[in-house]
Design an enzyme around this catalytic site. Structure first.
Site, mmCIF file in Angstrom:
data_model
loop_
_atom_site.group_PDB
_atom_site.id
_atom_site.type_symbol
_atom_site.label_atom_id
_atom_site.label_comp_id
_atom_site.label_asym_id
_atom_site.label_seq_id
_atom_site.Cartn_x
_atom_site.Cartn_y
_atom_site.Cartn_z
ATOM 1 N N SER A 122 9.081 -6.456 -5.572
ATOM 2 C CA SER A 122 9.226 -6.078 -4.156
ATOM 3 C C SER A 122 9.114 -7.301 -3.265
ATOM 4 O O SER A 122 9.863 -7.458 -2.294
ATOM 5 C CB SER A 122 8.170 -5.033 -3.768
ATOM 6 O OG SER A 122 6.867 -5.585 -3.793
ATOM 7 N N LYS A 123 8.190 -8.196 -3.587
ATOM 8 C CA LYS A 123 7.981 -9.387 -2.767
ATOM 9 C C LYS A 123 9.136 -10.381 -2.936
ATOM 10 O O LYS A 123 9.513 -11.079 -1.990
ATOM 11 C CB LYS A 123 6.649 -10.050 -3.137
ATOM 12 C CG LYS A 123 5.433 -9.214 -2.734
ATOM 13 C CD LYS A 123 5.280 -9.207 -1.225
ATOM 14 C CE LYS A 123 4.042 -8.490 -0.752
ATOM 15 N NZ LYS A 123 3.867 -8.580 0.709
ATOM 16 N N TYR A 154 5.088 -5.176 -7.946
ATOM 17 C CA TYR A 154 4.699 -5.919 -6.745
ATOM 18 C C TYR A 154 5.553 -7.180 -6.584
ATOM 19 O O TYR A 154 6.113 -7.438 -5.515
ATOM 20 C CB TYR A 154 3.217 -6.281 -6.847
ATOM 21 C CG TYR A 154 2.688 -7.140 -5.724
ATOM 22 C CD1 TYR A 154 2.351 -6.589 -4.493
ATOM 23 C CD2 TYR A 154 2.507 -8.518 -5.892
ATOM 24 C CE1 TYR A 154 1.856 -7.376 -3.461
ATOM 25 C CE2 TYR A 154 2.013 -9.309 -4.880
ATOM 26 C CZ TYR A 154 1.687 -8.740 -3.666
ATOM 27 O OH TYR A 154 1.196 -9.529 -2.646
ATOM 28 N N ILE A 204 -5.667 -15.911 -0.708
ATOM 29 C CA ILE A 204 -6.316 -15.891 0.600
ATOM 30 C C ILE A 204 -7.486 -14.898 0.534
ATOM 31 O O ILE A 204 -7.324 -13.785 0.009
ATOM 32 C CB ILE A 204 -5.316 -15.442 1.706
ATOM 33 C CG1 ILE A 204 -3.992 -16.226 1.606
ATOM 34 C CG2 ILE A 204 -5.962 -15.588 3.084
ATOM 35 C CD1 ILE A 204 -4.090 -17.716 1.777
ATOM 36 N N VAL A 257 4.530 1.851 7.275
ATOM 37 C CA VAL A 257 5.827 1.156 7.241
ATOM 38 C C VAL A 257 6.780 1.744 6.195
ATOM 39 O O VAL A 257 7.939 1.342 6.126
ATOM 40 C CB VAL A 257 5.695 -0.369 7.042
ATOM 41 C CG1 VAL A 257 4.917 -1.009 8.172
ATOM 42 C CG2 VAL A 257 5.109 -0.716 5.685
ATOM 43 N N SER A 298 4.746 -13.415 -1.209
ATOM 44 C CA SER A 298 3.604 -13.689 -2.097
ATOM 45 C C SER A 298 3.918 -14.898 -2.960
ATOM 46 O O SER A 298 5.069 -15.084 -3.387
ATOM 47 C CB SER A 298 3.351 -12.483 -3.005
ATOM 48 O OG SER A 298 2.480 -12.849 -4.052
ATOM 49 N N ASN A 304 4.030 -7.946 7.480
ATOM 50 C CA ASN A 304 2.881 -8.334 6.666
ATOM 51 C C ASN A 304 2.301 -7.178 5.849
ATOM 52 O O ASN A 304 1.698 -7.402 4.805
ATOM 53 C CB ASN A 304 1.793 -8.894 7.600
ATOM 54 C CG ASN A 304 0.450 -9.004 6.915
ATOM 55 O OD1 ASN A 304 0.179 -9.949 6.179
ATOM 56 N ND2 ASN A 304 -0.427 -8.016 7.130
HETATM 57 P P1 NAP Z 1 -5.350 -6.313 3.220
HETATM 58 O O1 NAP Z 1 -6.620 -6.987 3.586
HETATM 59 O O2 NAP Z 1 -5.395 -5.153 2.280
HETATM 60 O O3 NAP Z 1 -4.563 -5.910 4.542
HETATM 61 C C1 NAP Z 1 -3.351 -5.229 4.456
HETATM 62 C C2 NAP Z 1 -3.257 -4.304 5.641
HETATM 63 O O4 NAP Z 1 -1.978 -3.622 5.558
HETATM 64 C C3 NAP Z 1 -4.346 -3.240 5.627
HETATM 65 O O5 NAP Z 1 -4.870 -3.059 6.920
HETATM 66 C C4 NAP Z 1 -3.584 -2.009 5.137
HETATM 67 O O6 NAP Z 1 -4.117 -0.787 5.626
HETATM 68 C C5 NAP Z 1 -2.217 -2.247 5.745
HETATM 69 N N1 NAP Z 1 -1.194 -1.458 5.088
HETATM 70 C C6 NAP Z 1 -1.060 -1.199 3.766
HETATM 71 N N2 NAP Z 1 -0.021 -0.389 3.544
HETATM 72 C C7 NAP Z 1 0.518 -0.120 4.760
HETATM 73 C C8 NAP Z 1 1.587 0.683 5.187
HETATM 74 N N3 NAP Z 1 2.329 1.400 4.317
HETATM 75 N N4 NAP Z 1 1.880 0.743 6.511
HETATM 76 C C9 NAP Z 1 1.118 0.058 7.399
HETATM 77 N N5 NAP Z 1 0.076 -0.710 7.051
HETATM 78 C C10 NAP Z 1 -0.236 -0.786 5.737
HETATM 79 O O7 NAP Z 1 -4.363 -7.372 2.521
HETATM 80 P P2 NAP Z 1 -4.100 -8.945 2.799
HETATM 81 O O8 NAP Z 1 -4.678 -9.681 1.675
HETATM 82 O O9 NAP Z 1 -4.413 -9.302 4.181
HETATM 83 O O10 NAP Z 1 -2.506 -8.934 2.572
HETATM 84 C C11 NAP Z 1 -1.574 -8.997 3.632
HETATM 85 C C12 NAP Z 1 -0.207 -9.281 3.035
HETATM 86 O O11 NAP Z 1 -0.232 -10.532 2.358
HETATM 87 C C13 NAP Z 1 0.221 -8.233 2.005
HETATM 88 O O12 NAP Z 1 1.591 -7.967 2.143
HETATM 89 C C14 NAP Z 1 -0.043 -8.931 0.674
HETATM 90 O O13 NAP Z 1 0.809 -8.462 -0.345
HETATM 91 C C15 NAP Z 1 0.247 -10.378 1.036
HETATM 92 N N6 NAP Z 1 -0.410 -11.332 0.148
HETATM 93 C C16 NAP Z 1 -1.767 -11.504 0.176
HETATM 94 C C17 NAP Z 1 -2.322 -12.452 -0.672
HETATM 95 C C18 NAP Z 1 -3.800 -12.739 -0.679
HETATM 96 O O14 NAP Z 1 -4.225 -13.682 -1.378
HETATM 97 N N7 NAP Z 1 -4.624 -12.016 0.055
HETATM 98 C C19 NAP Z 1 -1.533 -13.191 -1.550
HETATM 99 C C20 NAP Z 1 -0.164 -12.953 -1.569
HETATM 100 C C21 NAP Z 1 0.394 -12.027 -0.700
HETATM 101 P P3 NAP Z 1 -5.165 0.013 4.692
HETATM 102 O O15 NAP Z 1 -6.325 -0.915 4.484
HETATM 103 O O16 NAP Z 1 -5.475 1.229 5.507
HETATM 104 O O17 NAP Z 1 -4.436 0.312 3.400
#
Ligand code: NAP
Length: 254
Positions: free
Chosen positions: A159-160, A156, A189, A65, A143, A91
């Protein structure tokens, strides 16, 4: 009231893993054809195959992205397969954890490019489909750190937080076109990203259990919790909900 299209088509970025995967699976269950965009096209293809095996419509596209050209090409493939895109979930995201004085300009730019500018590109390239349809839904996954701030994550969180401002501005600009734009800031999460952070000691010595003890509902969130909120926001019933920040965080931020 504007009629929604009979056949809805969604793109969910970063949907090979974690929250994005949960959202893609849920939207497919809701009867929406889903394009799964991810850096990891092999994992995205296996997720799409599972959705198809469960009776849904899904295709995987390898997209970074941070690249407008890759997004443009990926969207075109989704349109050719499923038709115009009327649902977009931004996402894909990357986190960073470093003392502010040690954040390099390159690292700052990288997180802004993926989390904020990636969202800008996707919105700008999908909105013409939605305008043409007279109906659209955008959900930006920001976030909970945008509520609270977070030490060592200034790049981070910045950006968010930009995603929150973008959400509100697009909601005002495109409300008259039948398009809603909202943001879900997830909090704590249980995903691969969260487990990586636990492995790096970012929840303290007690790990995830320590973070759970600070969570009013007494558990970690699941991708399904975010997916359920997203499912509502992209539904027809949510047509009067726009420009909103819908926190899904177990009460950690109120
Ligand atoms: P995750 O398990 O790491 O999943 C993120 C996915 O996005 C991965 O498949 C990753 O691919 C992909 N990705 C990363 N950079 C990318 C790019 N430049 N282009 C396309 N795909 C890309 O993370 P998650 O916890 O599900 O997080 C999802 C979103 O929620 C994120 O934006 C995160 O900041 C936000 N968030 C999560 C939490 C939480 O508690 N988990 C809290 C606040 C916000 P790779 O694995 O190949 O890098």
């Amino acid at each position: 009231m504007v009629e929604s299209p009979d056949e809805k088509v969604a793109v969910v970025t970063g949907s090979a893993s974690g929250i994005g995967l949960g959202i893609a699976q849920r939207l497919a269950l809701d009867g929406i054809a889903v394009g799964l965009f991810d850096l990891d096209v092999v994992a995205a293809e296996s997720a799409a195959a599972k959705i198809r095996g469960d009776g849904g419509a899904a295709m995987a596209v390898g997209v970074d992205v941070a690249s407008r050209d890759q997004i443009d090409a990926g969207l075109q493939r989704v349109r050719e397969t499923f038709g115009p895109i009327t649902v977009l979930v931004n996402n894909a995201g990357k986190e960073g954890f470093r003392r502010f004085l040690d954040i390099s300009p390159a690292s700052w730019n990288e997180l802004i490019a993926i989390n904020l500018t990636g969202t800008f590109h996707c919105c700008q390239l999908v909105l013409p489909d939605m305008i043409e349809a007279g109906w659209g839904r955008i959900v930006n996954i920001s976030s909970s750190s945008t509520h609270s701030g977070q030490p060592y994550m200034a790049h981070y969180v910045s950006s968010k937080s930009g995603m929150v401002g973008l959400t509100k501005s697009l909601a005002l600009e495109f409300g008259p076109a039948g398009i809603t734009v909202n943001t879900i800031p997830p909090g704590f999460i249980d995903t691969p990203m969260t487990r990586r952070n636990e492995g790096k000691g970012r929840f303290g010595p007690g790990g995830i259990d320590e973070a759970i003890s600070r969570t009013p509902v007494g558990r970690a969130g699941r991708p399904e919790d975010i997916a359920a909120a997203c499912s509502f926001l992209v539904s027809d019933e949510a047509g009067y909900v726009t420009g909103q920040i819908i926190g899904v965080n177990g009460g950690r931020n109120t």
